[in-house]
Design a protein around this motif. Structure first.
Motif, PDB file in Angstrom:
ATOM      1  N   THR A  21       0.845  -1.194   0.000  1.00 26.68           N
ATOM      2  CA  THR A  21       0.000   0.000   0.000  1.00 26.68           C
ATOM      3  C   THR A  21       0.881   1.244   0.000  1.00 26.68           C
ATOM      4  O   THR A  21       1.820   1.353   0.787  1.00 26.68           O
ATOM      5  CB  THR A  21      -0.923   0.032   1.232  1.00 26.68           C
ATOM      6  N   CYS A  22       0.554   2.171  -0.873  1.00 20.13           N
ATOM      7  CA  CYS A  22       1.261   3.458  -0.984  1.00 20.13           C
ATOM      8  C   CYS A  22       0.264   4.573  -0.715  1.00 20.13           C
ATOM      9  O   CYS A  22      -0.765   4.667  -1.390  1.00 20.13           O
ATOM     10  CB  CYS A  22       1.861   3.580  -2.383  1.00 20.13           C
ATOM     11  N   GLU A  23       0.548   5.409   0.288  1.00 17.81           N
ATOM     12  CA  GLU A  23      -0.309   6.555   0.619  1.00 17.81           C
ATOM     13  C   GLU A  23       0.522   7.823   0.485  1.00 17.81           C
ATOM     14  O   GLU A  23       1.418   8.085   1.290  1.00 17.81           O
ATOM     15  CB  GLU A  23      -0.853   6.407   2.041  1.00 17.81           C
ATOM     16  N   LEU A  24       0.235   8.607  -0.553  1.00 21.56           N
ATOM     17  CA  LEU A  24       1.003   9.810  -0.873  1.00 21.56           C
ATOM     18  C   LEU A  24       0.236  11.056  -0.449  1.00 21.56           C
ATOM     19  O   LEU A  24      -0.942  11.212  -0.783  1.00 21.56           O
ATOM     20  CB  LEU A  24       1.279   9.882  -2.372  1.00 21.56           C
ATOM     21  N   THR A  25       0.938  11.963   0.261  1.00 18.71           N
ATOM     22  CA  THR A  25       0.317  13.206   0.706  1.00 18.71           C
ATOM     23  C   THR A  25       1.160  14.397   0.267  1.00 18.71           C
ATOM     24  O   THR A  25       2.368  14.461   0.548  1.00 18.71           O
ATOM     25  CB  THR A  25       0.157  13.224   2.238  1.00 18.71           C
ATOM     26  N   ASN A  26       0.550  15.314  -0.423  1.00 16.09           N
ATOM     27  CA  ASN A  26       1.185  16.560  -0.845  1.00 16.09           C
ATOM     28  C   ASN A  26       1.393  17.452   0.387  1.00 16.09           C
ATOM     29  O   ASN A  26       0.433  17.832   1.056  1.00 16.09           O
ATOM     30  CB  ASN A  26       0.274  17.238  -1.870  1.00 16.09           C
ATOM     31  N   VAL A  27       2.653  17.793   0.663  1.00 15.94           N
ATOM     32  CA  VAL A  27       2.959  18.614   1.841  1.00 15.94           C
ATOM     33  C   VAL A  27       3.445  20.019   1.454  1.00 15.94           C
ATOM     34  O   VAL A  27       3.948  20.752   2.302  1.00 15.94           O
ATOM     35  CB  VAL A  27       4.020  17.927   2.729  1.00 15.94           C
ATOM     36  N   ARG A  28       3.248  20.412   0.189  1.00 14.70           N
ATOM     37  CA  ARG A  28       3.773  21.693  -0.272  1.00 14.70           C
ATOM     38  C   ARG A  28       2.837  22.871  -0.005  1.00 14.70           C
ATOM     39  O   ARG A  28       3.235  24.029  -0.105  1.00 14.70           O
ATOM     40  CB  ARG A  28       4.053  21.635  -1.792  1.00 14.70           C
ATOM     41  N   GLY A  29       1.574  22.586   0.289  1.00 13.80           N
ATOM     42  CA  GLY A  29       0.640  23.688   0.468  1.00 13.80           C
ATOM     43  C   GLY A  29       0.235  24.341  -0.834  1.00 13.80           C
ATOM     44  O   GLY A  29      -0.304  25.460  -0.844  1.00 13.80           O
ATOM     45  N   GLU A  30       0.502  23.691  -1.940  1.00 16.33           N
ATOM     46  CA  GLU A  30       0.113  24.173  -3.263  1.00 16.33           C
ATOM     47  C   GLU A  30      -0.256  22.968  -4.110  1.00 16.33           C
ATOM     48  O   GLU A  30       0.104  21.835  -3.788  1.00 16.33           O
ATOM     49  CB  GLU A  30       1.277  24.933  -3.920  1.00 16.33           C
ATOM     50  N   GLU A  31      -0.973  23.176  -5.194  1.00 21.15           N
ATOM     51  CA  GLU A  31      -1.412  22.073  -6.043  1.00 21.15           C
ATOM     52  C   GLU A  31      -0.209  21.407  -6.716  1.00 21.15           C
ATOM     53  O   GLU A  31       0.657  22.086  -7.266  1.00 21.15           O
ATOM     54  CB  GLU A  31      -2.386  22.568  -7.113  1.00 21.15           C
ATOM     55  N   LEU A  32      -0.177  20.077  -6.648  1.00 21.35           N
ATOM     56  CA  LEU A  32       0.777  19.268  -7.399  1.00 21.35           C
ATOM     57  C   LEU A  32      -0.018  18.258  -8.216  1.00 21.35           C
ATOM     58  O   LEU A  32      -1.214  18.054  -7.981  1.00 21.35           O
ATOM     59  CB  LEU A  32       1.730  18.526  -6.456  1.00 21.35           C
ATOM     60  N   SER A  33       0.645  17.613  -9.162  1.00 19.19           N
ATOM     61  CA  SER A  33      -0.016  16.564  -9.931  1.00 19.19           C
ATOM     62  C   SER A  33       1.005  15.552 -10.408  1.00 19.19           C
ATOM     63  O   SER A  33       2.197  15.864 -10.542  1.00 19.19           O
ATOM     64  CB  SER A  33      -0.777  17.148 -11.128  1.00 19.19           C
ATOM     65  N   ALA A  34       0.542  14.334 -10.648  1.00 18.44           N
ATOM     66  CA  ALA A  34       1.380  13.268 -11.173  1.00 18.44           C
ATOM     67  C   ALA A  34       1.063  13.073 -12.647  1.00 18.44           C
ATOM     68  O   ALA A  34      -0.102  13.042 -13.054  1.00 18.44           O
ATOM     69  CB  ALA A  34       1.130  11.969 -10.406  1.00 18.44           C
ATOM     70  N   GLY A  35       2.119  12.939 -13.441  1.00 17.04           N
ATOM     71  CA  GLY A  35       1.956  12.719 -14.871  1.00 17.04           C
ATOM     72  C   GLY A  35       2.804  11.562 -15.355  1.00 17.04           C
ATOM     73  O   GLY A  35       3.502  10.904 -14.578  1.00 17.04           O
ATOM     74  N   SER A  36       2.750  11.331 -16.635  1.00 13.59           N
ATOM     75  CA  SER A  36       3.472  10.222 -17.264  1.00 13.59           C
ATOM     76  C   SER A  36       3.918  10.669 -18.651  1.00 13.59           C
ATOM     77  O   SER A  36       3.478  11.719 -19.143  1.00 13.59           O
ATOM     78  CB  SER A  36       2.549   9.003 -17.383  1.00 13.59           C
ATOM     79  N   PRO A  37       4.770   9.890 -19.320  1.00 12.33           N
ATOM     80  CA  PRO A  37       5.070  10.231 -20.713  1.00 12.33           C
ATOM     81  C   PRO A  37       3.807  10.345 -21.573  1.00 12.33           C
ATOM     82  O   PRO A  37       3.747  11.175 -22.479  1.00 12.33           O
ATOM     83  CB  PRO A  37       5.964   9.074 -21.160  1.00 12.33           C
ATOM     84  N   ALA A  38       2.782   9.539 -21.271  1.00  9.96           N
ATOM     85  CA  ALA A  38       1.540   9.619 -22.050  1.00  9.96           C
ATOM     86  C   ALA A  38       0.856  10.971 -21.868  1.00  9.96           C
ATOM     87  O   ALA A  38       0.397  11.579 -22.834  1.00  9.96           O
ATOM     88  CB  ALA A  38       0.594   8.488 -21.641  1.00  9.96           C
ATOM     89  N   THR A  39       0.785  11.453 -20.630  1.00  8.86           N
ATOM     90  CA  THR A  39       0.147  12.759 -20.412  1.00  8.86           C
ATOM     91  C   THR A  39       1.000  13.887 -20.971  1.00  8.86           C
ATOM     92  O   THR A  39       0.510  15.005 -21.162  1.00  8.86           O
ATOM     93  CB  THR A  39      -0.129  13.011 -18.920  1.00  8.86           C
ATOM     94  N   ASN A  40       2.271  13.588 -21.242  1.00 11.56           N
ATOM     95  CA  ASN A  40       3.165  14.588 -21.830  1.00 11.56           C
ATOM     96  C   ASN A  40       3.329  14.418 -23.335  1.00 11.56           C
ATOM     97  O   ASN A  40       4.180  15.069 -23.936  1.00 11.56           O
ATOM     98  CB  ASN A  40       4.539  14.525 -21.146  1.00 11.56           C
ATOM     99  N   GLY A  41       2.513  13.506 -23.938  1.00 18.69           N
ATOM    100  CA  GLY A  41       2.499  13.430 -25.392  1.00 18.69           C
ATOM    101  C   GLY A  41       2.969  12.149 -26.023  1.00 18.69           C
ATOM    102  O   GLY A  41       3.007  12.059 -27.258  1.00 18.69           O
TER     103      GLY A  41
END
Length: 289
Positions: free
Chosen positions: A149-169
């Protein structure tokens, strides 16, 4: 057969996992790896109960493939996968944008599994905190299960997102998240789900479970949460063997501040080659609530 190499680490920086009194996996939580490989903890070697190794570490074709790991090619521009970054309009590009996953502390540690806290960071700047839980359980005399199980939490206080080569074209390259690199054999492994068979038929599609069979081994992967089951499978067989559960197949995955993103994959590790009927029976026993 030569003994598989392990991630360079001190003896106190590995965890050995056992099932039925046998060592079935080794987890290196502080690997000594080049920055270009996006250093991160990984499981290697992973073995069947009969002793067959079912992971590969730093293969020549993709040196940043590390046994079983959690790796994301693009977290708001930071490469936590390793190797080149796919840039729209330029293709695979060598960039100085690699991050690392740093072990912070154990929450639990034993021969049947562990829980740890990790920092996903770049240049000392933390983007995400992860709680990772790994457990081993016996299924029968020839098969055991690895529950991750992987539980990821954004701790930057700003929007982040996960992408891939597919989402990059790059069409079809939606990899990122849980990824298992099995060893290459003398011929490509077989891969199938409950309804389809062959790399082209299963790649990029969700399925309740997916099996890959190699020389003397079978792996049966199953998503254990609704979100995980909705993620398509990333599959390679002809070029190299690899199976992943894709976080960002067609669209970037939002990582809102303070709101955990959770994925859970349970993998059966079996001796021998299972057919679809046998694999379906194993998959049914992987279901968790």
């Amino acid at each position: 057969m030569s003994e598989p190499r392990t991630v360079p680490a001190g003896a106190d920086e590995t965890v050995e996992l056992h099932c039925r009194g046998r060592a079935v996996a080794c987890y290196g939580h502080r690997p000594d790896l080049p920055g270009r490989e996006s250093p991160r903890p990984c499981l290697h070697p992973v073995r069947t109960l009969g002793g067959t190794v079912v992971t590969e570490l730093r293969p020549a074709d993709h040196v940043h493939h590390l046994g079983v790991s959690i790796a994301v090619p693009d977290v708001s521009g930071v490469n936590f996968w390793g190797g080149r970054t796919f840039v729209r309009g330029r293709g695979p590009t060598e960039l100085d944008n690699h991050g690392r996953q740093r072990h912070l502390r154990w929450l639990r540690r034993g021969t049947d599994g562990f829980a740890e806290e990790l920092a996903w960071e770049r240049g000392g700047r933390r983007l995400l905190t992860e709680r990772r839980t790994v457990a081993v359980r016996e299924l029968d005399g020839r098969c055991w299960a690895l529950d991750l199980t992987c539980e990821l939490t954004n701790v930057r206080g700003e929007e982040l997102s996960a992408g891939s080569p597919a989402t990059n074209g790059r069409p079809g390259a939606g990899y990122g998240g849980f990824f298992w690199r099995p060893p290459a054999g003398s011929r490509p492994p077989e891969v199938f789900t409950d309804r389809a068979a062959g790399e082209a038929a299963v790649h990029g599609r969700p399925a309740p479970w997916l099996a890959m069979t190699g020389e003397g081994w079978t792996l049966v992967f199953a998503g254990a949460t609704d979100d995980t089951r909705r993620d398509p499978w990333f599959v390679r067989a002809a070029e190299y063997p690899g199976v992943g559960s894709a976080l960002a197949w067609g669209n970037r995955l939002p990582l809102p501040p303070g709101r955990p993103v959770v994925r859970r994959v349970v993998t059966a590790v079996a001796d021998g080659r299972l057919d679809r009927t046998a694999a379906a029976g194993v998959a049914a026993r992987l279901r968790v609530t």
